[in-house]
Design a protein around this motif. Structure first.
Motif, PDB file in Angstrom:
ATOM      1  N   GLY A 247       0.712  -1.184  -0.222  1.00 30.78           N
ATOM      2  CA  GLY A 247      -0.162   0.016  -0.220  1.00 30.78           C
ATOM      3  C   GLY A 247       0.739   1.253  -0.110  1.00 30.78           C
ATOM      4  O   GLY A 247       0.338   2.913  -1.041  1.00 30.78           O
ATOM      5  N   ILE A 248       2.247   1.098   0.770  1.00 25.36           N
ATOM      6  CA  ILE A 248       2.937   2.597   0.956  1.00 25.36           C
ATOM      7  C   ILE A 248       3.628   2.725  -0.537  1.00 25.36           C
ATOM      8  O   ILE A 248       3.603   3.547  -0.616  1.00 25.36           O
ATOM      9  N   ALA A 249       4.259   1.308  -1.063  1.00 23.51           N
ATOM     10  CA  ALA A 249       4.650   1.553  -2.207  1.00 23.51           C
ATOM     11  C   ALA A 249       3.563   2.252  -3.271  1.00 23.51           C
ATOM     12  O   ALA A 249       3.750   2.921  -4.180  1.00 23.51           O
TER      13      ALA A 249
ATOM     14  N   VAL B  93       4.490   5.567  -5.563  1.00 23.11           N
ATOM     15  CA  VAL B  93       5.168   5.125  -6.748  1.00 23.11           C
ATOM     16  C   VAL B  93       4.028   6.331  -7.330  1.00 23.11           C
ATOM     17  O   VAL B  93       4.560   6.776  -8.620  1.00 23.11           O
ATOM     18  N   PHE B  94       2.766   6.657  -7.547  1.00 25.50           N
ATOM     19  CA  PHE B  94       1.988   7.237  -7.934  1.00 25.50           C
ATOM     20  C   PHE B  94       2.111   8.382  -7.863  1.00 25.50           C
ATOM     21  O   PHE B  94       1.706   9.394  -9.248  1.00 25.50           O
ATOM     22  N   LEU B  95       2.646   9.006  -6.816  1.00 27.48           N
ATOM     23  CA  LEU B  95       1.894  10.058  -6.357  1.00 27.48           C
ATOM     24  C   LEU B  95       3.391  10.603  -6.962  1.00 27.48           C
ATOM     25  O   LEU B  95       3.929  12.055  -7.761  1.00 27.48           O
ATOM     26  N   LEU B  96       4.610  10.114  -7.165  1.00 32.00           N
ATOM     27  CA  LEU B  96       6.037  10.036  -7.820  1.00 32.00           C
ATOM     28  C   LEU B  96       5.994  10.579  -8.918  1.00 32.00           C
ATOM     29  O   LEU B  96       6.304  11.326  -9.883  1.00 32.00           O
TER      30      LEU B  96
ATOM     31  N   HIS C  36       9.500   0.315 -10.606  1.00 31.87           N
ATOM     32  CA  HIS C  36       7.890   0.870 -10.807  1.00 31.87           C
ATOM     33  C   HIS C  36       7.804   2.213 -11.072  1.00 31.87           C
ATOM     34  O   HIS C  36       6.945   2.387 -12.384  1.00 31.87           O
ATOM     35  N   LEU C  37       8.628   3.029 -10.726  1.00 35.49           N
ATOM     36  CA  LEU C  37       8.098   4.650 -10.811  1.00 35.49           C
ATOM     37  C   LEU C  37       8.319   5.379 -12.730  1.00 35.49           C
ATOM     38  O   LEU C  37       7.079   5.784 -12.219  1.00 35.49           O
ATOM     39  N   TRP C  38       9.692   4.996 -12.748  1.00 35.12           N
ATOM     40  CA  TRP C  38       9.460   5.670 -14.326  1.00 35.12           C
ATOM     41  C   TRP C  38       8.645   4.844 -15.217  1.00 35.12           C
ATOM     42  O   TRP C  38       8.098   5.367 -16.340  1.00 35.12           O
ATOM     43  N   TYR C  39       7.951   4.274 -15.444  1.00 31.07           N
ATOM     44  CA  TYR C  39       6.967   2.867 -16.086  1.00 31.07           C
ATOM     45  C   TYR C  39       5.626   3.514 -16.111  1.00 31.07           C
ATOM     46  O   TYR C  39       4.843   3.755 -17.232  1.00 31.07           O
ATOM     47  N   TYR C  40       5.204   4.012 -15.027  1.00 36.53           N
ATOM     48  CA  TYR C  40       4.418   4.788 -14.845  1.00 36.53           C
ATOM     49  C   TYR C  40       3.957   6.427 -15.272  1.00 36.53           C
ATOM     50  O   TYR C  40       3.278   6.506 -15.381  1.00 36.53           O
TER      51      TYR C  40
END
Length: 334
Positions: free
Chosen positions: A111-113, A117-120, A207-211
Motif C-alpha cells: 500500500g505504501i509503495a 509510486v503514483f504520487l511521485l 515501478h516509478l518510471w514505467y507509470y
C-alpha cells in the motif's frame, strides 16, 4: 444501467471470478504435485530417514498425500468448501493461522509503495511535461529508463551491501518470520519504518518510471490540443495550464492506469519480500514452494489470484465509468 442490468453484470462477473479461481487452483494443484521432492521431508525432517515404508504410507494417508492426484484434489476442494484449508507441513499449524499475521505486513508494504509510486509518478510526469525536450527532461528520462531496467533483486542486494553491511544504517531484513521490526522493539514505530526503507526504495525505483512515462506522454498529448493553445494565447503560463487544465483532463486516464497496475505492484512486493526477507505472504509463498508445503502454497496462490482478479474487475469497472463505450453491449457476455 438499471437495477436488473446491474444485478446481471454482478452475477456474470461473480461467475467469471469463481470459474477463474477454480481453474487456477486446479492447475496449481496438479503442477505442484508433479514437481520433484517429497513433502513429508518438510513435515518430519531428518526423522523421515528412519521411518519404515508402512509408517511413510500411514503418514501420507494421514496428510492426504496418497492416491491419484484427482482424488487428492477432490478431497482438498471439498475441505476448502467447508473453510478448512489444511495443515501447513512445515509449520505444523492450520495454514490460516500461519498466513493471517502476514497479510497485514504485505498490505502495508504494498500500500505504501503503491501510493508513493503514483504520487511521485504524477509529480515526475508534470516536471518532464513542464520542461519538455530540455536537458532536465532528457536527463530524467534516461535515469528513469536505466532504473526501470535494473533487476529489482540485484538492486536489493546492492542496497543491502551498501546500507546494511558497509554503512550499517538500515536493517537488511525482518527479525522473525511474522514481524517487521527488531527484536524487543515491537512498540518502536521508528524501527518499523527503518525496516521498510530498503524494500520501498526497490519497489518505487523499479515501478516509478514505467507509470511516470505513460502519464508524461498523456500530458504531452493533452498539451498539443487546441484549447491549450487558446489558453496560452490568453496569457496563461505553461505551469498553470498543466495543473489547472491538462492534469484535470488526464486524471481519468491516470485512475484507469492505477486500477490496472495493482497486479504489477503486487508482483514487485513479492520480489522485495524475498530479497529482504520481509515477513509477508510473498516470502511465505516462495517458502511454501521451496519446501513442498502444498496446503500453504495453495492458499497463497488463491489469495494472490483473488487479489489480481479482483483488481482486474475493479479496473474494468473503472474503465466503464470513465468511458461508457467499454461497457458490454446487451446480450454480449464478457
Amino acid at each position: 444501467m438499471n437495477s436488473r442490468q446491474l444485478l446481471a453484470s454482478l452475477a456474470r462477473k461473480t461467475l467469471v471470478f469463481i470459474a477463474m479461481m477454480f481453474l487456477l487452483s486446479l492447475i496449481v494443484f496438479y503442477v505442484s504435485r508433479l514437481t520433484p521432492g517429497d513433502p513429508l521431508q518438510s513435515f518430519y525432517g531428518d526423522a523421515m530417514q528412519s521411518m519404515t515404508t508402512t509408517e511413510l504410507d500411514a503418514a501420507r494417508e494421514r496428510l492426504g498425500l496418497n492416491g491419484p492426484i484427482w482424488m487428492q484434489y477432490a478431497k482438498w476442494i471439498g475441505n476448502v468448501m467447508q473453510g478448512d484449508f489444511g495443515i501447513s507441513l512445515k509449520y505444523k499449524r492450520p495454514v490460516l493461522d500461519v498466513v493471517s499475521p502476514l497479510i497485514g505486513n504485505t498490505l502495508m508494504l504494498g500500500g505504501i509503495a503503491y501510493a508513493l509510486v503514483f504520487l511521485l509518478a504524477i509529480a515526475l510526469a508534470l516536471f518532464c511535461a513542464r520542461f519538455e525536450d530540455t536537458f532536465m527532461d532528457r536527463f530524467v528520462c534516461r535515469i528513469g529508463t536505466v532504473a526501470f531496467y535494473v533487476p529489482a533483486f540485484w538492486m536489493g542486494v546492492v542496497l543491502v551491501l551498501v546500507f546494511s553491511v558497509n554503512l550499517k544504517l538500515l536493517p537488511s531484513s525482518g527479525a522473525m518470520i511474522s514481524v517487521w521490526y527488531g527484536i524487543g522493539k515491537s512498540g518502536d514505530l521508528t524501527d518499523r519504518l527503518r525496516h521498510l526503507v530498503l524494500p520501498l526504495i526497490v519497489m518505487v525505483a523499479s515501478h516509478l518510471w514505467y507509470y511516470a512515462y505513460m502519464i508524461r506522454n498523456k500530458l504531452l498529448d493533452e498539451i498539443r490540443r487546441d484549447y491549450v493553445l487558446l489558453a496560452r494565447a490568453k496569457g496563461l503560463g505553461r505551469t498553470r495550464v498543466l495543473l489547472s487544465h491538462c492534469l484535470r483532463n488526464v486524471l481519468p486516464t491516470i485512475v484507469s492506469i492505477m486500477a490496472i497496475s495493482i497486479p504489477h505492484v503486487l508482483s514487485g512486493t513479492y520480489v522485495a519480500e524475498s530479497v529482504f526477507n520481509y515477513p509477508g505472504i510473498g516470502l511465505l509463498a516462495v517458502s511454501s514452494a521451496k519446501y513442498h508445503d502444498y496446503n500453504l502454497l495453495m492458499l497463497m496462490v488463491l489469495i494472490t489470484g483473488a487479489m489480481v482478479m479482483l483488481s482486474s474487475l475493479v479496473a474494468q469497472a473503472v474503465n466503464e465509468v470513465i468511458d461508457p463505450r467499454m461497457k458490454p453491449s446487451d446480450g454480449v457476455v464478457c
